[in-house]
Design a protein around this motif. Structure first.
Motif, PDB file in Angstrom:
ATOM      1  N   ILE A 147      -3.698   0.516  -3.829  1.00 39.63           N
ATOM      2  CA  ILE A 147      -4.743   0.631  -2.815  1.00 39.63           C
ATOM      3  C   ILE A 147      -5.350  -0.749  -2.609  1.00 39.63           C
ATOM      4  O   ILE A 147      -5.691  -1.434  -3.574  1.00 39.63           O
ATOM      5  CB  ILE A 147      -5.841   1.626  -3.254  1.00 39.63           C
ATOM      6  N   GLY A 148      -5.486  -1.129  -1.345  1.00 36.40           N
ATOM      7  CA  GLY A 148      -6.119  -2.393  -1.041  1.00 36.40           C
ATOM      8  C   GLY A 148      -7.551  -2.194  -0.568  1.00 36.40           C
ATOM      9  O   GLY A 148      -7.929  -1.112  -0.099  1.00 36.40           O
ATOM     10  N   VAL A 195      -8.491  -2.543  -8.495  1.00 35.51           N
ATOM     11  CA  VAL A 195      -8.084  -3.117  -7.221  1.00 35.51           C
ATOM     12  C   VAL A 195      -8.004  -4.636  -7.346  1.00 35.51           C
ATOM     13  O   VAL A 195      -8.967  -5.283  -7.762  1.00 35.51           O
ATOM     14  CB  VAL A 195      -9.081  -2.748  -6.098  1.00 35.51           C
ATOM     15  N   ASN A 196      -6.852  -5.199  -6.999  1.00 36.24           N
ATOM     16  CA  ASN A 196      -6.728  -6.657  -7.006  1.00 36.24           C
ATOM     17  C   ASN A 196      -6.258  -7.208  -5.660  1.00 36.24           C
ATOM     18  O   ASN A 196      -6.082  -8.415  -5.498  1.00 36.24           O
ATOM     19  CB  ASN A 196      -5.768  -7.122  -8.113  1.00 36.24           C
ATOM     20  N   TYR A 197      -6.056  -6.333  -4.680  1.00 39.01           N
ATOM     21  CA  TYR A 197      -5.582  -6.713  -3.345  1.00 39.01           C
ATOM     22  C   TYR A 197      -6.699  -6.470  -2.341  1.00 39.01           C
ATOM     23  O   TYR A 197      -7.180  -5.346  -2.177  1.00 39.01           O
ATOM     24  CB  TYR A 197      -4.331  -5.894  -3.013  1.00 39.01           C
ATOM     25  N   THR A 216       4.294  -1.267  -1.124  1.00 40.17           N
ATOM     26  CA  THR A 216       3.546  -1.826  -2.246  1.00 40.17           C
ATOM     27  C   THR A 216       2.143  -1.237  -2.306  1.00 40.17           C
ATOM     28  O   THR A 216       1.687  -0.817  -3.363  1.00 40.17           O
ATOM     29  CB  THR A 216       3.452  -3.357  -2.127  1.00 40.17           C
ATOM     30  N   ALA A 217       1.455  -1.230  -1.163  1.00 40.80           N
ATOM     31  CA  ALA A 217       0.057  -0.805  -1.158  1.00 40.80           C
ATOM     32  C   ALA A 217      -0.332  -0.252   0.198  1.00 40.80           C
ATOM     33  O   ALA A 217       0.288  -0.556   1.216  1.00 40.80           O
ATOM     34  CB  ALA A 217      -0.849  -1.984  -1.522  1.00 40.80           C
ATOM     35  N   ALA A 218      -1.395   0.545   0.197  1.00 44.21           N
ATOM     36  CA  ALA A 218      -1.947   1.104   1.430  1.00 44.21           C
ATOM     37  C   ALA A 218      -3.406   0.682   1.555  1.00 44.21           C
ATOM     38  O   ALA A 218      -4.139   0.634   0.558  1.00 44.21           O
ATOM     39  CB  ALA A 218      -1.843   2.626   1.428  1.00 44.21           C
ATOM     40  N   LEU A 219      -3.814   0.380   2.780  1.00 36.60           N
ATOM     41  CA  LEU A 219      -5.209   0.058   3.067  1.00 36.60           C
ATOM     42  C   LEU A 219      -5.875   1.279   3.710  1.00 36.60           C
ATOM     43  O   LEU A 219      -5.488   1.694   4.796  1.00 36.60           O
ATOM     44  CB  LEU A 219      -5.303  -1.141   4.009  1.00 36.60           C
ATOM     45  N   PRO A 220      -6.876   1.883   3.053  1.00 37.71           N
ATOM     46  CA  PRO A 220      -7.553   3.043   3.623  1.00 37.71           C
ATOM     47  C   PRO A 220      -8.506   2.619   4.747  1.00 37.71           C
ATOM     48  O   PRO A 220      -8.717   1.425   4.979  1.00 37.71           O
ATOM     49  CB  PRO A 220      -8.336   3.614   2.434  1.00 37.71           C
TER      50      PRO A 220
END
Length: 320
Positions: free
Chosen positions: A49-50, A76-78, A271-275
């Motif tokens: 999660i970004g 969270v690191n992104y 890799t990741a999703a941005l909500p």
């Protein structure tokens, strides 16, 4: 079966088949934290999660510091931001400063040419209180003409390459709302990442997204997803007056549906999703991520059963 229906079903079948593998491949920095996945060929591992910068837009300094601190503490690191997100850069920079060295900070430019993208970069570095960005991206490529300008003589790519050489950015990527433009971009330049919308309504109702996933995998490009909790467009009479000021689209209305939607997106090889930028959705996304497990067959079928008749926020063929 018509070709369109076949493509939809193939995409969904692929998602289901990869879910178990993704769960097994996911790594976590420490027990109880939000897990991480590798980012393409970069060697980086990002939280699944970004943190979208819009979360801190129009918030007080103290509110921004509190939510950033909580996010980092939960794994969270992104983090991703852009100049067009109001005062988000001003709020995020000081809030992130204590944790900057352990985080992956992504930013964007709306500039298509060298001069305006350089101005964006200089200002972003200043506002974000950092001397480098981990990822710098062309923002919201929509038409092929955008890509032509960015990669052409005197284009924004010259800013990015010079900045990378100077140590001001580490990786080069782009965000995109067009399947055609995304594929062309990956064919024309060795980008490190692609950031694009991927959700259950888009794939099942518009066949929008699987093509980008497939092409990025072939190219070894890191895959980052937008709009995982999105559902549909706002009705015409609500476009300027709706209950989600930080969402131009209509997110899933209920927490359970939003959670299923996020898990569906995370079941793909991303890799990741941005909500969404609303803090409530971001907190829900962190809860889902900390306890992530792929959708089972029944959950996926129940979620997809809600899609027919829902208007997707993007369509194929609107991007030329």
């Amino acid at each position: 079966m018509q070709r369109r229906d076949f493509l939809k079903q193939a995409a969904l079948t692929t998602a289901a088949a990869t879910a178990t593998k993704l769960s097994a491949d996911t790594t976590s920095a420490s027990q109880g934290k939000i897990p991480r996945r590798p980012l393409g060929k970069t060697g980086e591992h990002l939280s699944i999660i970004g943190f979208g910068g819009i979360v801190v837009m129009n918030e007080t300094s103290d509110q921004a510091k509190n939510i950033v601190a909580e996010a980092v503490d939960r794994g969270v690191n992104y983090l991703d931001v852009a100049p067009s997100y109001g005062d988000a850069q001003e709020r995020l920079g000081p809030a992130l400063a204590p944790y900057r060295k352990n985080c992956f900070l992504a930013c964007k430019t709306d500039g298509r040419m060298k001069a305006d993208s350089q101005a964006d970069l200089d200002n972003s570095l200043k506002l974000l209180k950092t001397d480098y960005l981990d990822l710098y991206q062309f923002h919201a490529l929509t038409k092929m003409t955008d890509l032509d300008k960015c990669l052409g003589p005197g284009g924004a790519i010259e800013t990015m390459e010079a900045a990378k050489k100077a140590g001001k950015i580490r990786y080069i990527g782009f965000s995109v709302h067009s399947v055609e433009t995304a594929i062309a971009a990956m064919d024309r330049y060795p980008f490190d990442t692609v950031l694009f919308p991927l959700n259950w309504v888009l794939v099942s109702q518009a066949n929008f997204g699987p093509q980008i996933v497939e092409h990025a995998q072939k190219k070894g490009v890191g895959i980052l997803a937008l709009k995982s909790m999105a559902k549909t467009v706002w009705p015409a009479d609500m476009k300027k007056d709706h209950p989600e000021p930080k969402c131009w689209y209509q997110p899933a209305s209920y927490p359970h549906e939003a959670s299923l939607g996020l898990r569906w997106t995370l079941g793909h090889p991303i890799t990741a999703a941005l909500p969404p930028g609303d803090e409530r959705y971001f907190r829900l996304a962190m809860d889902v991520a900390q306890n992530y497990k792929p959708l089972d067959h029944g959950e996926e079928q129940a979620l997809l059963g809600r899609a027919p008749g829902v208007e997707p926020i993007f369509h194929l063929g609107n991007d030329v």
